[in-house]
Design a protein around this motif. Structure first.
Motif, mmCIF file in Angstrom:
data_model
loop_
_atom_site.group_PDB
_atom_site.id
_atom_site.type_symbol
_atom_site.label_atom_id
_atom_site.label_comp_id
_atom_site.label_asym_id
_atom_site.label_seq_id
_atom_site.Cartn_x
_atom_site.Cartn_y
_atom_site.Cartn_z
ATOM 1 N N ARG A 1 0.941 4.424 -2.776
ATOM 2 C CA ARG A 1 0.851 5.842 -2.399
ATOM 3 C C ARG A 1 2.042 6.664 -2.874
ATOM 4 O O ARG A 1 1.894 7.819 -3.260
ATOM 5 N N ARG B 1 0.824 -1.203 0.000
ATOM 6 C CA ARG B 1 0.000 0.000 0.000
ATOM 7 C C ARG B 1 0.863 1.260 0.000
ATOM 8 O O ARG B 1 0.486 2.279 -0.574
ATOM 9 N N ASN B 2 2.009 1.172 0.624
ATOM 10 C CA ASN B 2 2.936 2.293 0.568
ATOM 11 C C ASN B 2 3.464 2.495 -0.850
ATOM 12 O O ASN B 2 3.689 3.628 -1.294
ATOM 13 N N HIS C 1 -0.559 0.171 -9.785
ATOM 14 C CA HIS C 1 -1.335 0.455 -8.578
ATOM 15 C C HIS C 1 -2.341 -0.646 -8.263
ATOM 16 O O HIS C 1 -2.451 -1.085 -7.107
#
Length: 323
Positions: free
Chosen positions: A81, A77-78, A89
């Motif tokens: 982002r 998830r990092n 993604h």
């Protein structure tokens, strides 16, 4: 064995060789003879990525397989982002969801293969208890990292697995006895055949307290004896006042012990009010088979209930500082 320097074990070494100058192989052999009992200190977990040169390591200090999976999910998830391109993604989001909601030990995300890997911890014991740091162990080191690329793990390549010999014979140790569940012993015996190779990771250290003839670890497993002394000192003068609510006289004893641990001496033991603490040396072993490092075994325990959402996970602050 003749003499305290172990010269009879290695005829090519002069008797006057300082303890700190001995090669690691001699330290291993001395430990086998002077501390012949090997005790299992439990298992630990981490994540590795398959790369052209082998398996790139992250930290190996997660408490359960699911803890390692959720650590990797956070990392995915990092990536969404901050680091990955738009095309990747969705893949990283999918990978995170799979890890947070299931018992997957290997995932392929954006063309990259990640695996949850287990390691066993072992400590050698002699007549006086667990092995302290050896003279050849550096007293203080920075946390080992090979690079700071946020898109990659940074603990170096997993060394090649080797057949067990010499010091690696501790990889033959099968946990057993009344305090070990039978399924743990069963899976350990099976692993000798399915994953016959042994990889020794960097030695780590912990504080252990003598309790009724046993030496359970007290606090985390850290990368140097100095960091263990720092952690134990913080326990004495920060946590003890809150947890034990001692009298002023007792608190003074704990704070004096903390000061001893911080005086720059390479101490391996401290006693406070009859409690004996020792900095102990812990070996880490990863087993490997034809397809690479060993994943969690059926007997490796996971939390009874998995977290049900990444929002809860992120809110707990469980970011992997080792990655």
């Amino acid at each position: 064995m003749a003499g305290s320097d172990g010269a009879a074990l290695a005829g090519d070494l002069p008797p006057s060789l300082p303890a700190g100058a001995r090669p690691p192989r001699l330290g291993d052999e001395l430990a086998r003879r002077t501390r012949p009992v090997v005790l299992w200190y439990g298992s630990t977990y981490g994540v590795m990525e398959q790369v052209p040169g082998g398996w790139m390591m992250s930290g190996m200090e997660r408490m359960s397989p699911q803890d390692a999976r959720e650590s990797l999910a956070w990392w995915f998830r990092n990536m969404v982002r901050f680091h990955s391109t738009g095309a990747d993604h969705a893949a990283y989001r999918e990978g995170a969801a799979l890890l947070e909601h299931g018992h997957l030990d290997e995932v392929t995300v954006a063309g990259r293969v990640f695996r949850v890997v287990r390691a066993d911890r072992f400590c050698r014991f002699g007549p006086d208890g667990p092995e302290p740091p050896r003279p050849t162990d550096p007293d203080d080191l920075p946390e080992p990292r090979t690079r700071r690329d946020p898109d990659r793990f940074d603990h170096g390549l997993l060394p090649p697995a080797r057949p067990m010999s010499g010091a690696e014979l501790l990889g033959e140790h099968v946990p057993g006895g009344p305090g070990v569940p039978s399924e743990v012993t069963r899976d350990a015996r099976r692993a000798l055949a399915t994953h016959p190779g042994v990889v020794r990771l960097a030695t780590r250290f912990a504080a252990a307290e003598r309790e009724n003839g046993t030496w359970p670890p007290h606090g985390p497993f850290l990368h140097s004896p100095a960091r263990v002394r720092d952690h134990l000192a913080a326990y004495f003068d920060t946590l003890v006042p809150k947890m034990l609510r001692p009298s002023p006289a007792v608190l003074a004893e704990y704070r004096a012990a903390a000061a001893h641990l911080r005086d720059g001496t390479r101490r391996t033991e401290v006693t406070v009010l009859g409690r004996l603490f020792r900095v102990v040396r812990v070996e880490y072993i990863v087993r490997a088979g034809p397809d690479g490092p060993e994943t969690p075994r059926p007997s490796d325990r996971d939390p009874e209930e998995l977290r049900t959402g990444s929002g809860e996970f992120r809110a707990t602050g469980l970011a992997d500082d080792d990655q």
